[in-house]
Design a protein around this motif. Sequence first.
Motif, PDB file in Angstrom:
ATOM      1  N   THR A   3      -0.729   3.394   1.486  1.00 12.34           N
ATOM      2  CA  THR A   3      -0.344   3.169   0.124  1.00 12.34           C
ATOM      3  C   THR A   3       0.332   1.817  -0.066  1.00 12.34           C
ATOM      4  O   THR A   3       1.057   1.543   0.792  1.00 12.34           O
ATOM      5  N   PRO A   4      -0.249   1.012  -1.142  1.00  9.21           N
ATOM      6  CA  PRO A   4       0.326  -0.425  -1.159  1.00  9.21           C
ATOM      7  C   PRO A   4       1.477  -0.261  -1.879  1.00  9.21           C
ATOM      8  O   PRO A   4       1.816   0.564  -2.616  1.00  9.21           O
ATOM      9  N   ALA A   5       2.670  -1.297  -1.613  1.00  6.03           N
ATOM     10  CA  ALA A   5       3.705  -1.394  -2.257  1.00  6.03           C
ATOM     11  C   ALA A   5       3.492  -2.252  -3.584  1.00  6.03           C
ATOM     12  O   ALA A   5       2.968  -3.046  -3.811  1.00  6.03           O
ATOM     13  N   ASP A   6       4.385  -1.629  -4.676  1.00  4.13           N
ATOM     14  CA  ASP A   6       4.703  -2.144  -5.858  1.00  4.13           C
ATOM     15  C   ASP A   6       5.278  -3.561  -5.808  1.00  4.13           C
ATOM     16  O   ASP A   6       4.987  -4.680  -6.496  1.00  4.13           O
ATOM     17  N   GLU A   7       5.887  -3.806  -4.957  1.00  2.89           N
ATOM     18  CA  GLU A   7       6.960  -5.008  -4.782  1.00  2.89           C
ATOM     19  C   GLU A   7       6.885  -5.355  -3.309  1.00  2.89           C
ATOM     20  O   GLU A   7       6.561  -4.696  -2.587  1.00  2.89           O
ATOM     21  N   PRO A   8       7.662  -6.587  -3.123  1.00  3.92           N
ATOM     22  CA  PRO A   8       7.137  -7.323  -1.918  1.00  3.92           C
ATOM     23  C   PRO A   8       7.906  -6.541  -0.629  1.00  3.92           C
ATOM     24  O   PRO A   8       7.249  -6.125   0.094  1.00  3.92           O
ATOM     25  N   GLN A   9       9.069  -6.020  -0.878  1.00  7.69           N
ATOM     26  CA  GLN A   9       9.823  -5.104   0.375  1.00  7.69           C
ATOM     27  C   GLN A   9      10.404  -4.093  -0.487  1.00  7.69           C
ATOM     28  O   GLN A   9      11.719  -4.333  -0.719  1.00  7.69           O
ATOM     29  N   PRO A  10      10.081  -2.947  -0.851  1.00  7.06           N
ATOM     30  CA  PRO A  10      10.714  -1.973  -1.385  1.00  7.06           C
ATOM     31  C   PRO A  10      12.008  -1.339  -0.496  1.00  7.06           C
ATOM     32  O   PRO A  10      11.860  -1.148   0.459  1.00  7.06           O
ATOM     33  N   VAL A  11      12.984  -1.094  -1.260  1.00  5.45           N
ATOM     34  CA  VAL A  11      14.216  -0.561  -0.617  1.00  5.45           C
ATOM     35  C   VAL A  11      14.067   0.759  -0.055  1.00  5.45           C
ATOM     36  O   VAL A  11      15.017   1.220   0.826  1.00  5.45           O
ATOM     37  N   THR A  12      13.167   1.609  -0.562  1.00  2.00           N
ATOM     38  CA  THR A  12      12.901   3.045  -0.306  1.00  2.00           C
ATOM     39  C   THR A  12      12.195   3.126   0.855  1.00  2.00           C
ATOM     40  O   THR A  12      11.963   4.146   1.198  1.00  2.00           O
ATOM     41  N   TRP A  13      11.418   2.063   1.426  1.00  7.44           N
ATOM     42  CA  TRP A  13      10.564   2.339   2.563  1.00  7.44           C
ATOM     43  C   TRP A  13      11.235   2.137   3.935  1.00  7.44           C
ATOM     44  O   TRP A  13      12.185   1.275   3.787  1.00  7.44           O
ATOM     45  N   THR A  14      10.573   2.643   4.999  1.00  8.64           N
ATOM     46  CA  THR A  14      11.168   2.477   6.146  1.00  8.64           C
ATOM     47  C   THR A  14      10.533   1.490   6.875  1.00  8.64           C
ATOM     48  O   THR A  14       9.288   1.449   6.995  1.00  8.64           O
ATOM     49  N   CYS A  15      11.338   0.703   7.760  1.00 12.42           N
ATOM     50  CA  CYS A  15      10.939  -0.298   8.829  1.00 12.42           C
ATOM     51  C   CYS A  15      10.990   0.132  10.085  1.00 12.42           C
ATOM     52  O   CYS A  15      12.157   0.721  10.493  1.00 12.42           O
ATOM     53  N   SER A  16       9.905   0.103  10.895  1.00 10.06           N
ATOM     54  CA  SER A  16      10.150   0.443  12.399  1.00 10.06           C
ATOM     55  C   SER A  16       9.443  -0.447  13.200  1.00 10.06           C
ATOM     56  O   SER A  16       8.437  -0.911  12.842  1.00 10.06           O
ATOM     57  N   ARG A  42       6.520  -4.865  13.584  1.00  7.46           N
ATOM     58  CA  ARG A  42       6.960  -4.132  12.420  1.00  7.46           C
ATOM     59  C   ARG A  42       5.970  -3.386  11.578  1.00  7.46           C
ATOM     60  O   ARG A  42       4.734  -3.878  11.466  1.00  7.46           O
ATOM     61  N   GLN A  43       6.182  -2.276  11.449  1.00  7.60           N
ATOM     62  CA  GLN A  43       5.611  -1.248  10.618  1.00  7.60           C
ATOM     63  C   GLN A  43       6.225  -0.725   9.561  1.00  7.60           C
ATOM     64  O   GLN A  43       7.473  -0.354   9.772  1.00  7.60           O
ATOM     65  N   TYR A  44       5.685  -0.486   8.400  1.00  8.46           N
ATOM     66  CA  TYR A  44       6.464  -0.103   7.231  1.00  8.46           C
ATOM     67  C   TYR A  44       5.986   1.239   6.817  1.00  8.46           C
ATOM     68  O   TYR A  44       4.482   1.339   6.982  1.00  8.46           O
ATOM     69  N   PHE A  45       6.551   2.174   6.436  1.00  2.96           N
ATOM     70  CA  PHE A  45       6.375   3.441   6.026  1.00  2.96           C
ATOM     71  C   PHE A  45       6.833   3.743   4.762  1.00  2.96           C
ATOM     72  O   PHE A  45       8.051   3.444   4.236  1.00  2.96           O
ATOM     73  N   CYS A  46       5.923   4.157   3.543  1.00  5.98           N
ATOM     74  CA  CYS A  46       6.434   4.618   2.217  1.00  5.98           C
ATOM     75  C   CYS A  46       7.464   5.611   2.243  1.00  5.98           C
ATOM     76  O   CYS A  46       7.667   6.298   3.356  1.00  5.98           O
ATOM     77  N   ASP A  47       8.025   5.692   0.921  1.00  9.24           N
ATOM     78  CA  ASP A  47       9.136   6.979   0.941  1.00  9.24           C
ATOM     79  C   ASP A  47       8.735   8.026   1.027  1.00  9.24           C
ATOM     80  O   ASP A  47       9.304   9.248   1.924  1.00  9.24           O
TER      81      ASP A  47
END
Length: 52
Positions: free
Chosen positions: A9-22, A28-33
Motif C-alpha cells: 500500500t502506498p503512503a498518502d504523505e511522506p512519512q505517516p505517523v500511523t505507520w510502523t518502522c522496523s 528500514r522497512q515501513y508497515f501500514c497501520d
Amino acid sequence: MLVCARCGTPADEPQPVTWTCSVENGTRQYFCDTCSRENLRAIEGRLDSAWW
C-alpha cells in the motif's frame, strides 16, 4: 514514495505517523497501520517480518 513492505500500500504523505518502522538486517522497512495492527504481537515479540 513510501510503500508498505508487507502489502504494498502506498503512503498518502511522506512519512505517516500511523505507520510502523522496523529495522531488519540493517534495512528500514515501513508497515501500514492495517498490517501493523494485524501483526502487533509479532512486532512486539521482535520477530522479523518474514515470520509473520
